[in-house]
Structures are given as structure tokens and as C-alpha cells.
Motif scaffolding. Structure first.
Motif, PDB file in Angstrom:
ATOM      1  N   ILE A   1     113.303  63.703  76.613  1.00 34.49           N
ATOM      2  CA  ILE A   1     112.177  64.579  76.944  1.00 34.49           C
ATOM      3  C   ILE A   1     110.994  64.172  76.079  1.00 34.49           C
ATOM      4  O   ILE A   1     110.992  64.376  74.865  1.00 34.49           O
ATOM      5  N   VAL A   2     109.989  63.573  76.704  1.00 33.24           N
ATOM      6  CA  VAL A   2     108.891  62.975  75.946  1.00 33.24           C
ATOM      7  C   VAL A   2     107.537  63.579  76.250  1.00 33.24           C
ATOM      8  O   VAL A   2     106.543  63.214  75.628  1.00 33.24           O
ATOM      9  N   GLY A   3     107.479  64.494  77.230  1.00 29.75           N
ATOM     10  CA  GLY A   3     106.173  64.979  77.624  1.00 29.75           C
ATOM     11  C   GLY A   3     106.204  66.355  78.245  1.00 29.75           C
ATOM     12  O   GLY A   3     107.253  67.002  78.340  1.00 29.75           O
ATOM     13  N   SER A   4     105.032  66.775  78.679  1.00 29.33           N
ATOM     14  CA  SER A   4     104.857  68.127  79.191  1.00 29.33           C
ATOM     15  C   SER A   4     103.866  68.124  80.342  1.00 29.33           C
ATOM     16  O   SER A   4     102.996  67.250  80.430  1.00 29.33           O
TER      17      SER A   4
ATOM     18  N   PHE B   1     103.158  71.937  70.920  1.00 33.32           N
ATOM     19  CA  PHE B   1     104.287  71.216  70.323  1.00 33.32           C
ATOM     20  C   PHE B   1     103.931  69.738  70.183  1.00 33.32           C
ATOM     21  O   PHE B   1     103.129  69.199  70.956  1.00 33.32           O
ATOM     22  N   ASP B   2     104.543  69.064  69.199  1.00 28.84           N
ATOM     23  CA  ASP B   2     104.304  67.636  69.055  1.00 28.84           C
ATOM     24  C   ASP B   2     105.321  66.843  69.864  1.00 28.84           C
ATOM     25  O   ASP B   2     106.064  67.403  70.678  1.00 28.84           O
ATOM     26  N   ARG B   3     105.352  65.537  69.659  1.00 33.54           N
ATOM     27  CA  ARG B   3     106.207  64.668  70.465  1.00 33.54           C
ATOM     28  C   ARG B   3     107.688  65.038  70.338  1.00 33.54           C
ATOM     29  O   ARG B   3     108.460  64.889  71.280  1.00 33.54           O
TER      30      ARG B   3
ATOM     31  N   GLY C   1     110.009  75.687  79.849  1.00 31.19           N
ATOM     32  CA  GLY C   1     111.094  75.672  78.870  1.00 31.19           C
ATOM     33  C   GLY C   1     110.757  74.960  77.583  1.00 31.19           C
ATOM     34  O   GLY C   1     111.661  74.533  76.848  1.00 31.19           O
ATOM     35  N   HIS C   2     109.462  74.849  77.234  1.00 29.86           N
ATOM     36  CA  HIS C   2     109.056  74.145  76.023  1.00 29.86           C
ATOM     37  C   HIS C   2     109.678  74.769  74.769  1.00 29.86           C
ATOM     38  O   HIS C   2     110.153  74.053  73.881  1.00 29.86           O
ATOM     39  N   HIS C   3     109.675  76.096  74.686  1.00 27.59           N
ATOM     40  CA  HIS C   3     110.257  76.763  73.532  1.00 27.59           C
ATOM     41  C   HIS C   3     111.757  76.485  73.436  1.00 27.59           C
ATOM     42  O   HIS C   3     112.296  76.282  72.337  1.00 27.59           O
TER      43      HIS C   3
END
Length: 282
Positions: free
Chosen positions: A71-74, A81-83, A126-128
Motif C-alpha cells: 500500500i503506497v498511496g491514497s 499520513f506519510d508514505r 481505510g487510511h486510519h
């Protein structure tokens, strides 16, 4: 789990967040000390990646278990959030700690949603959850996956700056539609070189059409250029030991530009190569 265990889940969840924030700040500091590009710790923006690679289509794959390190991006949350999906501020703290607490208590966590491009994943929702999973030392996570097909392969993309090269290559291949081995063979490292090479091939094709008195489409010009111009010249460059540290496409572009600068003709003779060898030794 690699996370700290005190026996008090709420306190541990708070420590999880503070530890993740500290690591994010230390990572930024290390990047500054090493004088690395600013984009090293920035997650890849999905829409910029698709634009650089060229969108072709998509299909739903359904639920999958995917590796966290893929998972490398958004899609739209790159600022939070960072990388490595470490929080960049305290803005996300309340929700983050609620999810960390639920995870520590063994409560069910819904799967995230991602786009897949090649082997890379980009978070839709679902970033968190991804951030908490990283902080707790997990290696994989459940996700609903939508696979996106692109014109270019995403291999080689590590940082945001790599998208520039991919974008120029995509535009080059639209102008010069090579296929198969020929397509794979033409690789340069500087984005602008794709533009220079594209203009050179288009000019070569124009002269070819003038010589033959007939219109040729882009695919025909690309094939003819590769077979009758590029391959013979590269073979001579190898034999003359003129490729050096360049890619073969870069060596071809260099010597093609030198040809016009030196003699303003289309000859490939001993005098030209002797001049090139002298110039290389300067």
C-alpha cells in the motif's frame, strides 16, 4: 504484535499513536539530514499515478488479503499520513486511537477499500486502519480490491518524482507506438529525453515519407525506424564501444544528435565514428 503491551488497552492505544507520530517526525528529520528529495516520505497520489500511466479500465476483484507494504498511496488523504501511513499531525488522533483500541481488544475491523495497479495498492477508504495496522506490526490486511489496468506497467515507481518519467514515456509511446521487444528496448532515464527522441523519430518518419512519396501511419513509422535505423545503429555503437554507462536508447539519441551537429548528412562512416570517439575522450 510488535506494539507495546501494558495490560491496559486504552493506555497502549494512546502510546501507539504517540510512537507513530514520533517515528514520522524522526523520518522527516532523517530525510532532511540525508538531503533526500521531499517526495521520499510522501504517499503516491492515485490520480497522478493513473494520469502518468494512462487509464485503460478497471474491474472489481472482491475481498482479498494484501500486504501492508504494497500500500503506497491514497485517493485523497495524502496530507494526513506519510508514505508509511504514519500520522503527520494530531488531527487524526481521536479516530486513530479508537481503532487502535478496538484492534487491541480483538474487535472486528471492517476491510479497507483499495485500488490495485500492478502490485501496488492505493487506499480509497481505510487510511486510519492501515496506519494502525502498521503501528501494531501487522504484515497484511483485509481489503476490497478494484483492479485498474493502465497503459504502462507501474514497475519502477518508488516516489512521486518517478511519475514524471512514466508520464513522458506514456506520451512518447503514443507518438511512437512500438510493441513487444521494441517497446521494452527504448528506455531513457531523463524525462525530457523521451520528448527529444519522439521528435527525432517523427522527423525521421517525415523524411521517410518524402523519400517514398507515400503517407505512413505512426505504427508503421515506429516499426520501420526501429528495424532499419535504431537496431543497426545500436549494433554499431556496441561494436565501437560507444554505449558506455548510458542505456542503448540514450546512446542512440546522443550519437544521432552528434551526427547532425557534425556533418549535417545521413552518412554513418568511419570519419563520423572517429570524431565521436575523440569527443568521448575529452
Amino acid at each position: 504484535m510488535n506494539a507495546r503491551e501494558t495490560g491496559f488497552p486504552r493506555a497502549d492505544a494512546e502510546h501507539d499513536f504517540l510512537r507513530a507520530r514520533r517515528r514520522q517526525v524522526l523520518s522527516r528529520l532523517a530525510t532532511w539530514l540525508r538531503r533526500e528529495p521531499d517526495d521520499v516520505n510522501i504517499m503516491l497520489p492515485f490520480h497522478e499515478v493513473v494520469e502518468a500511466l494512462g487509464w485503460e479500465g478497471e474491474r472489481r476483484l472482491g475481498p482479498r488479503v494484501i500486504r501492508l507494504d504494497s500500500i503506497v498511496g491514497s485517493v485523497d488523504r495524502g496530507r494526513d499520513f506519510d508514505r508509511r501511513f504514519r500520522p503527520t499531525s494530531s488531527r487524526v488522533r481521536q479516530r486513530w486511537e479508537r481503532l487502535a483500541l478496538a484492534s487491541r481488544r480483538g474487535e472486528a475491523i471492517p476491510p479497507i477499500e483499495v485500488y490495485r495497479i500492478g502490485d501496488l495498492h492505493f487506499v480509497i477508504d481505510g487510511h486510519h486502519r492501515v496506519s494502525v495496522a502498521h503501528a501494531l506490526g501487522l504484515e497484511s490486511i483485509e481489503a476490497y480490491v478494484v483492479q485498474v489496468r493502465t497503459k504502462l506497467n507501474p514497475s519502477g515507481i518508488r516516489h512521486r518524482g518517478d511519475l514524471i518519467v512514466k508520464d513522458y514515456r506514456r506520451l512518447f509511446l503514443e507518438r511512437v507506438p512500438l510493441a513487444g521487444e521494441a517497446r521494452a528496448a527504448i528506455v531513457v532515464t531523463e524525462p525530457g529525453q523521451y520528448g527529444e527522441l519522439g521528435e527525432h523519430i517523427e522527423a525521421w518518419g517525415f523524411r521517410l515519407m518524402q523519400d517514398e512519396g507515400a503517407f505512413l501511419d505512426r505504427t508503421t513509422v515506429a516499426t520501420r525506424w526501429y528495424e532499419s535505423e535504431y537496431e543497426p545503429v545500436v549494433q554499431m555503437l556496441r561494436q565501437a564501444d560507444l554505449v558506455g554507462d548510458r542505456t542503448e536508447a540514450e546512446a542512440y539519441l546522443w550519437v544521432a544528435c552528434e551526427r547532425y551537429r557534425l556533418i549535417r548528412t545521413h552518412r554513418w562512416d568511419d570519419e563520423v565514428f572517429e570524431t565521436l570517439l575523440r569527443d568521448r575522450g575529452r
